[in-house]
Design a protein around this motif. Structure first.
Motif, mmCIF file in Angstrom:
data_model
loop_
_atom_site.group_PDB
_atom_site.id
_atom_site.type_symbol
_atom_site.label_atom_id
_atom_site.label_comp_id
_atom_site.label_asym_id
_atom_site.label_seq_id
_atom_site.Cartn_x
_atom_site.Cartn_y
_atom_site.Cartn_z
ATOM 1 N N ALA A 100 5.758 -11.817 11.544
ATOM 2 C CA ALA A 100 4.894 -10.774 11.055
ATOM 3 C C ALA A 100 5.161 -9.110 11.096
ATOM 4 O O ALA A 100 5.094 -8.353 10.363
ATOM 5 N N THR A 101 5.881 -9.144 12.477
ATOM 6 C CA THR A 101 6.381 -7.697 12.823
ATOM 7 C C THR A 101 7.474 -7.374 11.739
ATOM 8 O O THR A 101 7.231 -6.448 11.327
ATOM 9 N N VAL A 102 8.371 -8.313 11.886
ATOM 10 C CA VAL A 102 9.577 -7.964 10.789
ATOM 11 C C VAL A 102 9.193 -7.667 9.478
ATOM 12 O O VAL A 102 9.577 -6.790 8.597
ATOM 13 N N ALA A 103 8.202 -8.550 9.007
ATOM 14 C CA ALA A 103 7.605 -8.544 7.491
ATOM 15 C C ALA A 103 6.830 -6.920 7.481
ATOM 16 O O ALA A 103 7.049 -6.271 6.630
ATOM 17 N N ASP A 104 6.101 -6.558 8.579
ATOM 18 C CA ASP A 104 5.782 -5.385 8.681
ATOM 19 C C ASP A 104 6.648 -4.198 8.230
ATOM 20 O O ASP A 104 6.462 -3.108 7.627
ATOM 21 N N LEU A 105 7.925 -4.415 9.186
ATOM 22 C CA LEU A 105 8.966 -3.329 9.096
ATOM 23 C C LEU A 105 9.775 -3.228 7.700
ATOM 24 O O LEU A 105 10.037 -2.220 7.403
ATOM 25 N N ILE A 106 9.785 -4.300 6.920
ATOM 26 C CA ILE A 106 10.458 -4.384 5.854
ATOM 27 C C ILE A 106 9.520 -3.910 4.908
ATOM 28 O O ILE A 106 9.843 -2.851 3.885
ATOM 29 N N GLU A 107 8.314 -4.172 4.824
ATOM 30 C CA GLU A 107 7.130 -3.549 3.939
ATOM 31 C C GLU A 107 7.151 -1.875 4.170
ATOM 32 O O GLU A 107 7.119 -1.099 3.242
ATOM 33 N N ASP A 108 7.150 -1.626 5.396
ATOM 34 C CA ASP A 108 7.278 -0.121 5.657
ATOM 35 C C ASP A 108 8.500 0.648 5.233
ATOM 36 O O ASP A 108 8.448 1.730 4.527
ATOM 37 N N SER A 109 9.719 -0.152 5.201
ATOM 38 C CA SER A 109 10.666 0.596 4.584
ATOM 39 C C SER A 109 10.658 0.447 2.973
ATOM 40 O O SER A 109 11.022 1.567 2.486
ATOM 41 N N TYR A 110 10.162 -0.503 2.556
ATOM 42 C CA TYR A 110 10.185 -0.465 0.970
ATOM 43 C C TYR A 110 8.985 0.533 0.655
ATOM 44 O O TYR A 110 9.347 1.467 -0.345
ATOM 45 N N ASP A 111 7.867 0.783 1.246
ATOM 46 C CA ASP A 111 7.134 1.857 0.959
ATOM 47 C C ASP A 111 7.424 3.221 1.079
ATOM 48 O O ASP A 111 7.082 3.896 0.340
ATOM 49 N N LEU A 112 8.410 3.520 1.988
ATOM 50 C CA LEU A 112 9.151 4.665 2.268
ATOM 51 C C LEU A 112 9.940 5.089 1.009
ATOM 52 O O LEU A 112 9.904 5.989 0.322
ATOM 53 N N VAL A 113 10.571 3.797 0.337
ATOM 54 C CA VAL A 113 11.411 4.207 -0.734
ATOM 55 C C VAL A 113 10.558 4.463 -2.029
ATOM 56 O O VAL A 113 10.858 5.332 -2.643
ATOM 57 N N VAL A 114 9.670 3.383 -2.163
ATOM 58 C CA VAL A 114 8.635 3.570 -3.309
ATOM 59 C C VAL A 114 7.785 4.641 -3.368
ATOM 60 O O VAL A 114 7.843 5.611 -4.304
ATOM 61 N N ALA A 115 7.532 5.316 -2.040
ATOM 62 C CA ALA A 115 6.681 6.400 -2.012
ATOM 63 C C ALA A 115 7.549 7.838 -2.630
ATOM 64 O O ALA A 115 7.081 8.650 -3.067
ATOM 65 N N SER A 116 8.844 7.676 -2.608
ATOM 66 C CA SER A 116 9.573 8.736 -3.327
ATOM 67 C C SER A 116 10.047 8.806 -4.792
ATOM 68 O O SER A 116 10.555 9.602 -5.335
ATOM 69 N N LEU A 117 9.592 7.634 -5.375
ATOM 70 C CA LEU A 117 9.773 7.366 -6.857
ATOM 71 C C LEU A 117 8.587 8.275 -7.680
ATOM 72 O O LEU A 117 7.735 8.696 -6.992
ATOM 73 N N PRO A 118 8.837 8.563 -8.847
ATOM 74 C CA PRO A 118 7.816 9.198 -9.486
ATOM 75 C C PRO A 118 6.555 8.484 -9.697
ATOM 76 O O PRO A 118 6.686 7.268 -9.497
ATOM 77 N N ALA A 119 5.352 9.322 -9.870
ATOM 78 C CA ALA A 119 4.088 8.592 -9.794
ATOM 79 C C ALA A 119 4.232 7.336 -10.973
ATOM 80 O O ALA A 119 3.514 6.237 -10.701
ATOM 81 N N ALA A 120 4.573 7.436 -12.198
ATOM 82 C CA ALA A 120 4.643 6.847 -13.133
ATOM 83 C C ALA A 120 5.185 5.273 -12.811
ATOM 84 O O ALA A 120 4.793 4.427 -12.821
ATOM 85 N N HIS A 121 6.156 5.509 -11.974
ATOM 86 C CA HIS A 121 7.177 4.291 -11.611
ATOM 87 C C HIS A 121 6.368 3.565 -10.441
ATOM 88 O O HIS A 121 6.305 2.263 -10.438
ATOM 89 N N ARG A 122 5.737 4.419 -9.738
ATOM 90 C CA ARG A 122 5.046 3.691 -8.411
ATOM 91 C C ARG A 122 3.671 2.951 -8.964
ATOM 92 O O ARG A 122 3.620 1.768 -8.599
#
Length: 134
Positions: A100-122
């Motif tokens: 669960a901790t590793v899954a949270d770290l993976i999701e956090d990494s993904y979220d950081l990347v997605v947050a940098s995308l344009p709003a339409a793509h998010r």
């Protein structure tokens, strides 16, 4: 946790895909970006993993303010090899951290990347992490 578990956890995220630009020994997990934005096959990386590493490990993006506290609290988390240690952690998957901790770290990494995308793509990804400015 093994490489197959890690692969499933990364690929379960919306728009995630895997490729091997550095050779067959290093899997790269990315968020797909529309071709009209970045060209065919382009994507933003949120994880790197050695396919045959023993113990398995993964490099994940991390909020810079959390890098030091995570490393201090968990000896399994270190600066990621060959990556900017201010933004990337190496996570050893030797069983000391829960799945669960590793899954949270993976999701956090993904979220950081997605947050940098344009709003339409998010929105197209169905991302619910907030609507930060693009």
């Amino acid at each position: 946790m093994d490489f197959d578990w890690l692969r499933r956890a990364c690929l379960a995220l919306p728009g995630a895909y895997e490729d091997y630009p550095f050779g067959p020994e290093t899997a790269t997990f990315r968020v797909r970006i529309p071709e009209r934005i970045a060209g065919p096959g382009a994507g933003k990386v949120f994880a790197f993993a050695g396919v045959d590493a023993v113990p398995p490990s993964v490099s994940l993006k991390c909020e810079p303010a959390l890098v030091i506290p995570l490393r201090a609290a968990h000896p399994e988390i270190t600066g990621a090899w060959h990556l900017d240690k201010k933004h990337w952690n190496g996570v050893r998957l030797d069983g000391a951290l829960t799945a669960a901790t590793v899954a949270d770290l993976i999701e956090d990494s993904y979220d950081l990347v997605v947050a940098s995308l344009p709003a339409a793509h998010r929105r197209a990804l169905g991302w619910s992490g907030g609507d930060s400015p693009s």
